[in-house]
Design a protein around this motif. Structure first.
Motif, mmCIF file in Angstrom:
data_model
loop_
_atom_site.group_PDB
_atom_site.id
_atom_site.type_symbol
_atom_site.label_atom_id
_atom_site.label_comp_id
_atom_site.label_asym_id
_atom_site.label_seq_id
_atom_site.Cartn_x
_atom_site.Cartn_y
_atom_site.Cartn_z
ATOM 1 N N SER A 168 -5.590 -8.036 -10.376
ATOM 2 C CA SER A 168 -6.004 -6.942 -9.356
ATOM 3 C C SER A 168 -7.262 -6.301 -9.074
ATOM 4 C CB SER A 168 -4.792 -6.002 -9.083
ATOM 5 O OG SER A 168 -3.247 -6.469 -8.717
ATOM 6 N N ALA A 169 -7.835 -6.257 -10.419
ATOM 7 C CA ALA A 169 -8.956 -5.463 -10.721
ATOM 8 C C ALA A 169 -10.186 -6.096 -9.739
ATOM 9 C CB ALA A 169 -9.509 -5.505 -12.242
ATOM 10 N N ALA A 170 -10.034 -7.358 -9.394
ATOM 11 C CA ALA A 170 -10.879 -8.117 -8.349
ATOM 12 C C ALA A 170 -11.072 -7.704 -7.159
ATOM 13 C CB ALA A 170 -10.817 -9.594 -8.639
ATOM 14 N N LYS A 171 -9.633 -7.167 -6.549
ATOM 15 C CA LYS A 171 -9.798 -6.555 -5.470
ATOM 16 C C LYS A 171 -10.451 -5.103 -4.914
ATOM 17 C CE LYS A 171 -5.360 -8.871 -4.297
ATOM 18 N NZ LYS A 171 -3.818 -8.578 -4.156
ATOM 19 N N LEU A 172 -10.709 -4.491 -6.240
ATOM 20 C CA LEU A 172 -11.234 -3.205 -6.123
ATOM 21 C C LEU A 172 -12.800 -2.985 -6.319
ATOM 22 C CD1 LEU A 172 -8.525 -1.229 -8.133
ATOM 23 C CD2 LEU A 172 -8.672 -1.830 -5.882
ATOM 24 N N PRO A 173 -13.474 -1.971 -5.743
ATOM 25 C CA PRO A 173 -12.869 -0.878 -5.114
ATOM 26 C C PRO A 173 -12.477 -1.365 -3.506
ATOM 27 C CG PRO A 173 -15.112 -0.592 -5.229
ATOM 28 C CD PRO A 173 -14.934 -2.022 -6.026
ATOM 29 N N LEU A 174 -11.769 -0.686 -2.932
ATOM 30 C CA LEU A 174 -11.433 -0.551 -1.509
ATOM 31 C C LEU A 174 -12.334 0.336 -0.835
ATOM 32 C CD1 LEU A 174 -7.706 -0.960 -1.755
ATOM 33 C CD2 LEU A 174 -9.253 -2.849 -1.146
ATOM 34 N N VAL A 175 -13.359 0.003 0.138
ATOM 35 C CA VAL A 175 -14.202 0.934 0.760
ATOM 36 C C VAL A 175 -13.809 1.124 2.085
ATOM 37 C CG1 VAL A 175 -16.689 1.278 1.408
ATOM 38 C CG2 VAL A 175 -16.023 0.059 -0.816
ATOM 39 N N LEU A 176 -13.252 2.183 2.250
ATOM 40 C CA LEU A 176 -12.624 2.296 3.577
ATOM 41 C C LEU A 176 -13.736 3.050 4.686
ATOM 42 C CD1 LEU A 176 -9.016 3.957 2.505
ATOM 43 C CD2 LEU A 176 -9.809 1.345 2.597
ATOM 44 N N GLY A 177 -13.282 2.302 5.845
ATOM 45 C CA GLY A 177 -14.175 2.770 7.215
ATOM 46 C C GLY A 177 -13.433 3.100 8.203
ATOM 47 N N VAL A 224 -1.647 1.959 8.701
ATOM 48 C CA VAL A 224 -2.291 1.133 7.601
ATOM 49 C C VAL A 224 -3.498 0.266 8.141
ATOM 50 C CG1 VAL A 224 -2.114 -0.682 5.838
ATOM 51 C CG2 VAL A 224 -0.153 1.363 5.905
ATOM 52 N N THR A 225 -3.288 -0.263 8.904
ATOM 53 C CA THR A 225 -4.273 -1.357 9.749
ATOM 54 C C THR A 225 -5.509 -0.479 10.389
ATOM 55 O OG1 THR A 225 -2.942 -1.840 11.770
ATOM 56 C CG2 THR A 225 -2.912 -3.366 9.540
ATOM 57 N N TYR A 226 -5.161 0.807 10.520
ATOM 58 C CA TYR A 226 -6.366 1.409 11.186
ATOM 59 C C TYR A 226 -7.677 1.421 10.245
ATOM 60 C CZ TYR A 226 -9.037 5.835 11.970
ATOM 61 O OH TYR A 226 -9.878 6.857 12.369
ATOM 62 N N TRP A 227 -7.400 1.214 9.005
ATOM 63 C CA TRP A 227 -8.528 1.203 8.076
ATOM 64 C C TRP A 227 -9.191 -0.059 8.117
ATOM 65 C CZ3 TRP A 227 -10.372 5.920 6.865
ATOM 66 C CH2 TRP A 227 -9.329 6.952 7.074
ATOM 67 N N ASP A 228 -10.666 -0.046 8.199
ATOM 68 C CA ASP A 228 -11.486 -1.227 7.767
ATOM 69 C C ASP A 228 -11.763 -1.228 6.420
ATOM 70 O OD1 ASP A 228 -11.261 -2.424 10.510
ATOM 71 O OD2 ASP A 228 -12.899 -1.145 10.983
ATOM 72 N N VAL A 229 -12.038 -2.295 5.588
ATOM 73 C CA VAL A 229 -12.469 -2.572 4.264
ATOM 74 C C VAL A 229 -13.753 -3.147 4.176
ATOM 75 C CG1 VAL A 229 -11.948 -2.987 2.141
ATOM 76 C CG2 VAL A 229 -10.043 -2.774 3.390
ATOM 77 N N ALA A 230 -14.690 -2.355 3.885
ATOM 78 C CA ALA A 230 -16.379 -2.663 3.790
ATOM 79 C C ALA A 230 -16.426 -3.351 2.448
ATOM 80 C CB ALA A 230 -17.053 -1.524 3.930
ATOM 81 N N ASP A 231 -17.429 -3.914 2.465
ATOM 82 C CA ASP A 231 -17.997 -5.008 1.375
ATOM 83 C C ASP A 231 -18.519 -4.142 0.334
ATOM 84 O OD1 ASP A 231 -16.843 -7.228 2.450
ATOM 85 O OD2 ASP A 231 -18.886 -7.691 3.389
ATOM 86 N N THR A 232 -19.249 -3.100 0.597
ATOM 87 C CA THR A 232 -20.113 -2.439 -0.335
ATOM 88 C C THR A 232 -19.885 -0.933 -0.296
ATOM 89 O OG1 THR A 232 -21.921 -2.522 1.241
ATOM 90 C CG2 THR A 232 -21.930 -4.208 -0.609
ATOM 91 N N PRO A 233 -19.819 -0.366 -1.399
ATOM 92 C CA PRO A 233 -19.854 1.353 -1.229
ATOM 93 C C PRO A 233 -20.839 1.882 -0.183
ATOM 94 C CG PRO A 233 -19.560 0.706 -3.404
ATOM 95 C CD PRO A 233 -20.086 -0.500 -2.465
ATOM 96 N N PRO A 234 -20.916 3.053 0.329
ATOM 97 C CA PRO A 234 -21.919 3.761 0.922
ATOM 98 C C PRO A 234 -22.860 4.252 0.088
ATOM 99 C CG PRO A 234 -19.867 5.022 0.776
ATOM 100 C CD PRO A 234 -19.536 3.863 0.397
ATOM 101 N N LEU A 267 -2.632 3.256 0.306
ATOM 102 C CA LEU A 267 -3.969 2.345 0.057
ATOM 103 C C LEU A 267 -3.255 1.224 -0.959
ATOM 104 C CD1 LEU A 267 -6.860 2.675 -0.648
ATOM 105 C CD2 LEU A 267 -6.324 3.745 -2.909
ATOM 106 N N GLU A 268 -2.221 1.151 -1.528
ATOM 107 C CA GLU A 268 -1.564 0.121 -2.062
ATOM 108 C C GLU A 268 -1.152 -0.963 -0.884
ATOM 109 O OE1 GLU A 268 0.564 1.742 -6.019
ATOM 110 O OE2 GLU A 268 1.768 1.770 -4.362
ATOM 111 N N GLU A 269 -0.757 -0.404 0.252
ATOM 112 C CA GLU A 269 -0.344 -1.525 1.290
ATOM 113 C C GLU A 269 -1.782 -2.249 1.505
ATOM 114 O OE1 GLU A 269 2.095 -0.705 4.480
ATOM 115 O OE2 GLU A 269 2.714 1.186 3.820
ATOM 116 N N ILE A 270 -2.761 -1.351 1.915
ATOM 117 C CA ILE A 270 -4.077 -1.914 2.386
ATOM 118 C C ILE A 270 -4.576 -3.104 1.200
ATOM 119 C CG2 ILE A 270 -6.787 -1.441 2.661
ATOM 120 C CD1 ILE A 270 -5.658 1.351 3.702
ATOM 121 N N ALA A 271 -4.593 -2.748 0.003
ATOM 122 C CA ALA A 271 -4.731 -3.572 -1.229
ATOM 123 C C ALA A 271 -3.968 -4.861 -1.198
ATOM 124 C CB ALA A 271 -4.921 -2.806 -2.525
#
Length: 218
Positions: free
Chosen positions: A209-218, A65-75, A171-175
């Motif tokens: 929870s909508a404020a936490k989305l989207p989760l842009v994974l990298g 789960v922690t392998y993933w970094d969450v970016a601020d903006t979509p690609p 994804l729920e764990e990441i969120a």
């Protein structure tokens, strides 16, 4: 380990079964055609092979789960590496060459994963994980990219249900929050990662929870 194999096999099979003309259709990745995504999968498979033969002696610093970094903006598709992938994909010219390369390297990555010791520690991106956690992280990668592959191809096969379910859990764990139980695993992944905008009803169901989305994974 089993989910890695099943999700990766399903994704490679979906690519192999695509008519040549479908490789020129848009994918679910911004700025990429399906052929560009397939080229990215070849690079992913190479990364798997490299990582599985890069042992580490130190304690793990990440898990599945922690392998993933969450970016601020979509690609946007303008990243230099994204642009390089587009050029590489175009260089294949013949669709069968692209499919062959994915099957060749992808099969090798699949075999390497099946033979690997899940407790072995490996290094990637300057982080250390167990092989089991590393391959588990890729279940989410394969599931999301399978959805990207078929985003505009309604006749193509979908990812395995068990892979979607496990990807949703990660994804729920990441969120740090669960998606509404009424949502399908597919919708949770698409909305959760910004691949599809939520409807008004879905926004209401998400609540704060909508404020936490989207989760842009990298």
């Amino acid at each position: 380990m089993d989910l890695f194999s099943s999700s990766w096999t399903a994704l490679r099979t979906a690519v192999a079964e695509l008519p040549d003309e479908d490789l020129s259709q848009p994918s679910g990745c911004t700025g990429w055609l399906v052929r560009d995504l397939v080229c990215h999968l070849i690079i992913d498979a190479q990364d798997v092979l490299i990582t599985l033969v890069t042992p580490a002696e130190t304690e793990p610093t990440r898990n599945a789960v922690t392998y993933w970094d969450v970016a601020d903006t979509p690609p946007t598709g303008d990243d230099p590496l994204d642009a390089l992938t587009v050029r590489l994909a175009a260089a294949y010219e013949e669709p069968w060459l692209l499919k062959f390369h994915l099957d060749d390297v992808g099969s090798a990555a699949g075999r390497a994963a099946e033979l690997a010791d899940p407790d072995l520690r490996v290094s990637t991106r300057d982080e250390v994980l167990t092989v089991g956690d590393y391959l588990s992280a890729y279940v989410l990668e394969w599931s999301l990219h399978h959805l990207d592959l078929i985003a505009h191809l309604p006749d193509a096969a979908e990812p395995p249900a068990e892979s979607l379910a496990r990807s949703r859990e990660m994804l729920e764990e990441i969120a740090g929050t669960a998606f509404p139980a009424s949502w399908s695993d597919k919708d949770a992944l698409l909305v959760g990662t910004g691949r599809r905008a939520p409807t008004d009803v879905e926004k209401a169901e998400l609540g704060e929870s909508a404020a936490k989305l989207p989760l842009v994974l990298g």
